[in-house]
Design an enzyme around this catalytic site. Structure first.
Site, PDB file in Angstrom:
ATOM      1  N   HIS A 121      49.424  36.486  32.855  1.00 29.59           N
ATOM      2  CA  HIS A 121      48.800  35.192  32.522  1.00 29.59           C
ATOM      3  C   HIS A 121      49.307  34.699  31.160  1.00 29.59           C
ATOM      4  O   HIS A 121      49.560  33.507  30.973  1.00 29.59           O
ATOM      5  CB  HIS A 121      47.278  35.341  32.419  1.00 29.59           C
ATOM      6  CG  HIS A 121      46.599  35.695  33.703  1.00 29.59           C
ATOM      7  ND1 HIS A 121      46.019  36.922  33.926  1.00 29.59           N
ATOM      8  CD2 HIS A 121      46.403  34.978  34.838  1.00 29.59           C
ATOM      9  CE1 HIS A 121      45.481  36.944  35.133  1.00 29.59           C
ATOM     10  NE2 HIS A 121      45.711  35.791  35.714  1.00 29.59           N
ATOM     11  N   HIS A 166      45.799  39.283  31.965  1.00 26.21           N
ATOM     12  CA  HIS A 166      46.768  40.333  31.651  1.00 26.21           C
ATOM     13  C   HIS A 166      48.042  39.660  31.140  1.00 26.21           C
ATOM     14  O   HIS A 166      48.106  38.412  31.024  1.00 26.21           O
ATOM     15  CB  HIS A 166      47.032  41.212  32.879  1.00 26.21           C
ATOM     16  CG  HIS A 166      47.372  40.429  34.122  1.00 26.21           C
ATOM     17  ND1 HIS A 166      48.512  39.667  34.234  1.00 26.21           N
ATOM     18  CD2 HIS A 166      46.701  40.262  35.286  1.00 26.21           C
ATOM     19  CE1 HIS A 166      48.550  39.101  35.408  1.00 26.21           C
ATOM     20  NE2 HIS A 166      47.448  39.437  36.076  1.00 26.21           N
ATOM     21  N   SER A 219      48.463  42.261  38.182  1.00 29.53           N
ATOM     22  CA  SER A 219      47.427  41.540  38.914  1.00 29.53           C
ATOM     23  C   SER A 219      46.088  41.965  38.341  1.00 29.53           C
ATOM     24  O   SER A 219      45.900  43.137  38.000  1.00 29.53           O
ATOM     25  CB  SER A 219      47.490  41.905  40.405  1.00 29.53           C
ATOM     26  OG  SER A 219      46.277  41.552  41.049  1.00 29.53           O
ATOM     27  N   ALA A 257      40.014  37.579  33.605  1.00 33.27           N
ATOM     28  CA  ALA A 257      40.491  38.966  33.723  1.00 33.27           C
ATOM     29  C   ALA A 257      41.984  38.994  33.402  1.00 33.27           C
ATOM     30  O   ALA A 257      42.800  39.505  34.167  1.00 33.27           O
ATOM     31  CB  ALA A 257      40.206  39.534  35.113  1.00 33.27           C
TER      32      ALA A 257
END
Ligand code: PAF
Length: 288
Positions: A38, A35, A186, A33
Site C-alpha cells: 500500500h 503493508h 496482502s 491493515a
C-alpha cells in the site's frame, strides 16, 4: 502533516484548500491493515500529483456471505501513522454509515469481467468494489487514482468502468510488492499459520514456473499446466483457478496465443484465499 477526516463534509473542506491553491490530486484507496505494498502506491501517487489522498474503508459491499468482513484487520491509528510516513497529505476514513445510507439500491456492475475468475469464486465482489471505487472517486475528485497490480482483475474492472462511464480520472497501475520469500504482500497474509505460509510460497513458484515456460516458447496451455502443476504439488493448497487471460477483459487467450498475456492464479491455504499474477510473454513461433 497528514490530516485525518472521517466525514464527507470534513473531506470536502480539506479538499477545497488544495483545489483553491491549484494543486493536482491523486487518490490511493485501501481497506486499511496497510503493508509495504500500500505504501508503494502512496509513493507512486505522489509522483503523479501535488497531493495524495488515501482512503481507509472496509467496504461491506465487496464481501460475500461467510467472508471475513467482521474479522478483517482494522488498525486506523497504525494505518494513519504509516500513511503519514509514506507522505499522504490527507486520510479519509469514513464509518460505514457515512458511505452508505442503508443498502444501496443502485450499484455498479462489473459486467462480464465480474463473472469470471475472481467474479466466479466471489460473486458480486467486483460489483461491490466498483461501487465503492466510483463513490470514492466522486468524493475525492482526483486527477489520478493508483491501484495495485496484485488485484489485476480489480484494476482491469476499474479501467473498464472509467472508460465506459466517462469518469474523468487517470488510472495508474502499481507493480506487485513481494516479501523476501516471493509471497505477494496482502493484508490477508496475516491470517496464515507458519505451515500455511510455507504452502503459500507455491503461488510465486507457480508464477515463476509459468513465466519460465512462456520464456522457453511454450504454448498457452503449457504455461497454464506448468503453473497448475507447481501449485498442485503443494499439498497444503487448494487450487481455485489458474488462467492465462487477456489483460484487458480477463477472457482466456486462445490456445495458439503468442505475445503478452496475464497469468492469474488463486488458491486457498487453510481458510485464507490468496491470489497472484504476472504478465508473461509467449514468444512468436519463429523465435522458438
Ligand atoms: O483493493 C482494495 O483494497 C479494495 O478493493 C478497494 C479498491 C480499496 C475498494 O474497497
Amino acid at each position: 502533516m497528514t490530516t485525518l477526516v472521517q466525514t464527507r463534509a470534513a473531506l470536502a473542506a480539506a479538499l477545497a484548500e488544495g483545489a483553491a491553491a491549484g494543486r493536482s490530486r491523486a487518490v490511493v484507496m485501501t481497506m486499511g491493515a496497510l503493508h509495504a505494498g500500500h505504501l508503494s502506491l502512496v509513493r507512486l501517487a505522489s509522483e503523479h500529483a501535488d497531493e495524495v489522498v488515501a482512503t481507509v474503508f472496509v467496504n461491506p459491499l465487496q464481501f460475500g456471505p461467510g467472508e471475513d468482513l467482521d474479522s478483517y484487520p482494522r488498525d486506523l491509528d497504525g494505518d494513519v501513522a504509516l500513511l503519514t510516513a509514506a507522505g499522504a497529505d490527507l486520510v479519509f476514513a469514513p464509518e460505514v454509515a457515512e458511505m452508505y445510507d442503508g443498502e444501496p439500491v443502485v450499484t455498479v456492475s462489473a459486467g462480464s469481467i465480474g463473472t469470471i475468475l475472481e467474479g466466479a469464486s466471489r460473486p458480486g465482489h467486483l460489483d461491490g468494489v466498483l461501487t465503492v471505487v466510483l463513490k470514492l472517486l466522486h468524493l475525492t475528485s482526483p486527477n489520478v487514482a493508483v491501484f495495485g497490480e496484485k488485484d489485476a482483475q480489480q484494476l482491469m474492472a476499474v479501467r473498464q468502468m472509467v472508460a465506459d462511464l466517462d469518469v474523468p480520472v487517470q488510472i495508474v497501475g502499481a507493480p506487485i510488492v513481494r516479501d523476501e520469500d516471493g509471497l505477494a504482500l496482502s493484508s490477508r497474509n496475516a491470517y496464515l499459520s507458519a505451515a500455511e505460509r510455507a504452502a503459500a510460497l507455491a503461488l510465486p513458484a507457480a508464477i515463476a514456473a509459468g513465466t519460465a515456460t512462456a520464456g522457453r516458447g511454450g504454448t498457452a496451455r503449457g504455461v497454464v499446466d506448468a503453473a497448475r502443476d507447481r501449485l498442485s504439488a503443494s499439498s497444503g493448497l487448494l487450487v481455485d483457478y489458474v488462467a492465462l487471460v487477456d489483460p484487458r477483459d480477463a477472457t482466456d487467450v486462445p490456445a495458439d496465443h503468442r505475445g503478452p498475456a496475464l497469468l492469474a492464479i488463486a488458491a486457498r491455504a487453510g481458510a485464507t484465499r490468496l491470489i497472484d499474477n504476472a504478465m508473461v510473454d509467449i514468444a512468436p513461433e519463429e523465435e522458438r
